[in-house]
Design a protein around this motif. Structure first.
Motif, short mmCIF file in Angstrom:
data_model
loop_
_atom_site.label_atom_id
_atom_site.label_comp_id
_atom_site.label_asym_id
_atom_site.label_seq_id
_atom_site.Cartn_x
_atom_site.Cartn_y
_atom_site.Cartn_z
N THR A 284 0.80 -1.21 0.00
CA THR A 284 0.00 0.00 0.00
C THR A 284 0.85 1.28 0.00
OG1 THR A 284 -0.11 -0.16 2.42
CG2 THR A 284 -1.95 -1.09 1.16
N GLU A 285 2.13 1.15 0.37
CA GLU A 285 2.98 2.33 0.46
C GLU A 285 4.18 2.31 -0.48
OE1 GLU A 285 2.02 4.81 2.28
OE2 GLU A 285 0.33 3.69 3.12
N GLY A 286 4.33 1.24 -1.25
CA GLY A 286 5.49 1.18 -2.14
C GLY A 286 5.68 -0.20 -2.75
N GLU A 287 6.86 -0.41 -3.32
CA GLU A 287 7.12 -1.67 -4.02
C GLU A 287 8.59 -2.05 -3.90
OE1 GLU A 287 4.98 -3.18 -7.81
OE2 GLU A 287 6.67 -1.96 -8.51
N ILE A 288 8.83 -3.34 -3.74
CA ILE A 288 10.17 -3.93 -3.73
C ILE A 288 10.36 -4.69 -5.04
CG2 ILE A 288 11.68 -5.64 -2.64
CD1 ILE A 288 10.18 -5.05 0.00
N GLU A 289 11.54 -4.54 -5.62
CA GLU A 289 11.89 -5.31 -6.82
C GLU A 289 13.18 -6.08 -6.53
OE1 GLU A 289 12.59 -4.32 -11.49
OE2 GLU A 289 14.00 -3.46 -10.06
N VAL A 290 13.13 -7.38 -6.79
CA VAL A 290 14.32 -8.24 -6.69
C VAL A 290 14.68 -8.71 -8.09
CG1 VAL A 290 15.21 -10.45 -5.83
CG2 VAL A 290 13.75 -9.02 -4.36
N THR A 291 15.94 -8.57 -8.47
CA THR A 291 16.38 -9.06 -9.77
C THR A 291 17.62 -9.94 -9.60
OG1 THR A 291 17.68 -7.04 -10.14
CG2 THR A 291 15.46 -7.13 -11.10
N ILE A 292 17.67 -10.99 -10.40
CA ILE A 292 18.81 -11.90 -10.43
C ILE A 292 19.14 -12.19 -11.89
CG2 ILE A 292 19.70 -14.18 -9.76
CD1 ILE A 292 17.78 -14.19 -7.43
#
Length: 376
Positions: A284-292
């Motif tokens: 609701t307050e943001g976003e996390i992105e994980v990349t490999i």
């Protein structure tokens, strides 16, 4: 405190730096055990005493390291505390059971068993015997995953509402394969792309976001035949070996927490973004992105990254997760680093590893996904 006396089952006389058939014990387990002050390597068990002695000599292990040629004799050794099994999944059950019956602590590489029934029986037996267990789901010990869990624990993105995963398994080729590992092409072997490549990520995913309440899935084998070649000679053994294990896995559903999710794993020759994984966790307050980058996702590729953006920020910020860790862990090179972290977590009783109980949950979830795919 005295070190844990460990026996390694499945140590090949190989040291080529790259994962291949039969060398995971040497590549991922051996260095971590030798470097760690928490462990003492006291025995090697291979298919014969002669094979074990050959590996002891090849790896220049101390003369005090014992050689064994069967699981029963090893399990009866009173000088062994932990038996670590690093062989093909088809042998996990027969090697782990004697150890458990003799009340040894046991580490088994993932998958725990070649079937859900095997995994259930080993888990029940370990519980009855009151021993400690660990499973080689090494993504759980990756600092990247621990940081993601920490961010969510601090409500960095507020209440999580959804998660979208885009994976690509191009590190596993679809147009050639080793004949010695033909089991990897068989959905019934328990050790294939669905259970291993996808299973490693699925375990990490649910360890962060929790289990599924509802599931829909599509599993598809888009490359149903593949030529197999001999690892020893490089010659073609079967120009059209059947593949029944899926090379495309699509799962969607709702988690117990109410989070809605989509996991899409495809097979591309070369992904346009150069990634093996892009994982979004939206709140609701943001976003996390994980990349490999293109690689085996659980092995700790140096190029993996975390980015975070909240409603207060104009651009995403890169999140550091390379916190200081013990020198004996840092000394183990990729792809063995995360396995060394699993051993460290087990020895120090932290929660950054899977035991038989929690890995059984992943076995059950994979079975649910497989069964759901048959209804579509």
């Amino acid at each position: 405190m005295a070190p844990i006396r460990v026996a390694l089952v499945g140590l090949a006389p190989l040291d080529n730096g790259e994962p291949t058939v039969g060398n995971w014990g040497a590549l991922a387990h051996l260095k971590g055990l030798l470097e760690s002050p928490h462990y003492e390597l006291v025995a090697i068990c291979n298919s014969s005493i002669e094979s074990a002695r050959k590996s002891i000599e090849f790896h220049k292990l101390p003369p005090t390291v014992k050689a064994y040629g069967n699981a029963e004799d090893l399990a009866n050794d009173p000088d062994v505390d932990l038996i670590s099994i690093s062989v093909n999944v088809g042998k996990h059950y027969q090697l782990a059971k004697p150890a458990l019956l003799n009340k040894k602590h046991v580490m088994v590489e993932w998958p725990l068993g070649a079937s859900l029934d095997e995994a259930q029986e080993l888990t029940d037996l370990a519980r009855q015997q009151g021993v400690k267990t660990v499973v080689g789901l090494q993504f759980r010990a990756d600092p990247l995953l621990l940081k993601v869990r920490e961010l969510l624990g601090k409500n960095a993105v507020g209440r999580v509402t959804s998660s979208v995963v885009l994976g690509c398994s191009n590190v596993i080729p679809y147009d050639i394969w080793l004949d010695e590992a033909s089991y990897y092409l068989d959905i019934n072997s328990g050790g294939n792309e669905f259970y291993i490549f996808f299973g490693h990520f699925l375990d990490a995913f649910t360890s962060v976001l929790g289990g599924f309440k509802t599931i829909q899935s599509v599993l598809k084998t888009q490359h149903p035949v593949v030529p197999t070649v001999s690892m020893a000679t490089g010659q073609t053994v079967d120009p059209a070996h059947p593949r029944t294990a899926p090379d495309h896995t699509f799962v969607q559903g709702e988690l117990e927490s109410g989070v809605v999710v989509t996991l899409s794993f495809r097979k591309a020759k070369k992904p346009t973004d150069g990634l093996g994984l892009r994982w979004l966790i939206t709140g609701t307050e943001g976003e996390i992105e994980v990349t490999i980058p293109e690689d085996h996702l659980q092995m700790g590729h140096a190029g993996r990254a975390i980015r975070l953006r909240t409603g207060k920020e104009e651009v995403s910020q890169t999140i550091r997760f390379d916190e200081e860790e013990p020198a004996h862990v840092a000394a183990v090179p990729i792809p063995g680093t995360n396995t060394a972290r699993v051993y460290e977590a087990f020895a120090t009783s932290t929660n950054a590893y899977a035991d038989f109980e929690s890995s059984l949950d992943t076995h059950k979830l994979l079975d649910d996904i497989l069964q759901a795919s048959k209804k579509t």
